[in-house]
Design an enzyme around this catalytic site. Structure first.
Site, short mmCIF file in Angstrom:
data_model
loop_
_atom_site.label_atom_id
_atom_site.label_comp_id
_atom_site.label_asym_id
_atom_site.label_seq_id
_atom_site.Cartn_x
_atom_site.Cartn_y
_atom_site.Cartn_z
N CYS A 206 -4.35 -1.75 -1.75
CA CYS A 206 -4.51 -0.35 -2.12
C CYS A 206 -5.51 -0.27 -3.27
O CYS A 206 -5.24 -0.76 -4.36
CB CYS A 206 -3.16 0.21 -2.57
SG CYS A 206 -3.26 1.91 -3.11
N CYS B 119 -11.07 2.82 0.47
CA CYS B 119 -9.66 3.20 0.59
C CYS B 119 -9.22 2.55 1.89
O CYS B 119 -9.89 2.72 2.92
CB CYS B 119 -9.50 4.71 0.67
SG CYS B 119 -7.82 5.20 1.17
N ASP C 228 0.87 -1.18 0.00
CA ASP C 228 0.00 0.00 0.00
C ASP C 228 0.91 1.23 0.00
O ASP C 228 2.14 1.11 0.14
CB ASP C 228 -0.90 0.00 1.25
CG ASP C 228 -1.83 1.20 1.30
OD1 ASP C 228 -2.39 1.57 0.25
OD2 ASP C 228 -2.01 1.80 2.38
N SER C 229 0.30 2.42 -0.08
CA SER C 229 1.10 3.65 -0.02
C SER C 229 1.63 3.91 1.38
O SER C 229 2.47 4.79 1.56
CB SER C 229 0.23 4.83 -0.46
OG SER C 229 -0.83 4.99 0.47
N1 DGL Z 1 -4.84 3.12 0.93
C1 DGL Z 1 -4.83 3.37 -0.47
C2 DGL Z 1 -6.14 3.10 -1.12
O1 DGL Z 1 -6.81 2.17 -0.72
C3 DGL Z 1 -4.05 4.60 -0.91
C4 DGL Z 1 -4.44 5.91 -0.34
C5 DGL Z 1 -3.51 7.00 -0.77
O2 DGL Z 1 -2.30 6.83 -0.64
O3 DGL Z 1 -4.00 8.03 -1.27
O4 DGL Z 1 -6.52 3.71 -2.08
#
Ligand code: DGL
Length: 253
Positions: free
Chosen positions: A69, A178, A6-7
């Protein structure tokens, strides 16, 4: 070993579900905090970051990949499987298990996610394919505020503003599409009417992981983390998730 990425901290919600479903699986988690947030990036940028994350996990020995993500889901194209020598049944992402959870539901659905996820229309198309409508709301700054430790008040303001013009009485379920959002589920619950049920896809993804990867991914339950830059917020969340310790965190920077 299962590689999860993930980020940043969002995918920890998915890691938790995977550990609950498959405690004996070994996992390696990559949080790309240096490039966070992903949700404001273009599809091209996200494709490059997706390939980089998967290659990193594979180089460290991950045979199966979980994309924790939503924002990169549109980058997980068929061509990727050949390029990365990844068998399709070795990759699990967020959209399929989430949408599948509503196959037999008549609930009126509202979905919140990053701009990258909403603009890709990946959820809108997937719900259309099973004959369901879904209303969507992008929340531009929420994932990064969560990642970098904004105050509860700031986060509540972002969430309240996002729903300002949404007729909330027209919906039964809010899908948190998210993986960062379930980390502030209590704030969502405070802002929304009681008649709306919050849906965290992590459990459905954990179930899918078990269905697809069990018993191939059986180990001794070790959990390791790699982050692309150091973060006390990330370290604190991991310590909260694994209070018994026994994990390692490697910083790439
Ligand atoms: N947690 C990620 C998602 O589900 C990324 C959120 C992000 O870094 O903007 O989209």
């Amino acid at each position: 070993m299962i590689g999860i990425f993930d980020s940043g901290s969002g995918g920890l919600t998915v890691l938790k579900a995977i550990r609950e479903q498959m405690p004996s699986a070994d996992s390696l988690y990559f949080g790309d905090i240096k490039n966070a947030p992903y949700g404001s990036k273009s599809t091209n940028e996200l494709s490059v970051l997706t390939v980089h994350a998967i290659e990193l996990l594979q180089k460290r020995g991950a045979e199966s990949i979980v994309s924790a993500c939503n924002s990169v889901s549109a980058s997980l194209a068929i061509s990727l499987f050949d390029a990365l020598s990844l068998a399709p049944d070795h990759l699990i992402e967020m959209v399929g298990p989430t949408v599948n959870s509503f196959k037999n539901s008549s609930a009126r659905l509202l979905l919140v996610a990053t701009p990258a996820t909403i603009n890709s229309e990946i959820y809108q198309n997937a719900f259309r394919m099973i004959g369901k409508d879904v209303a969507v709301v992008a929340i531009p700054d929420l994932a990064s505020s969560i990642e970098f430790g904004s105050s509860e008040e700031e986060i509540e303001t972002i969430i309240r503003n996002a729903f300002k013009d949404v007729p909330l009485n027209e919906f039964d379920v809010l899908i948190l599409a998210c993986t960062h959002y379930p980390l502030v589920e209590t704030i969502f619950a405070r802002v929304l009417p009681n008649s709306i049920t919050l849906f965290d896809p992590a459990f459905a993804v954990g179930e899918r992981v078990k269905k697809q990867l069990w018993p191939r991914e059986v180990g001794d339950g070790t959990t390791r983390f790699i982050i692309s830059t150091d973060s006390q917020h990330f370290r604190a969340r991991v310590a909260g998730l694994l209070p018994e310790g026994g994990f390692s965190i490697e910083v790439l920077d």
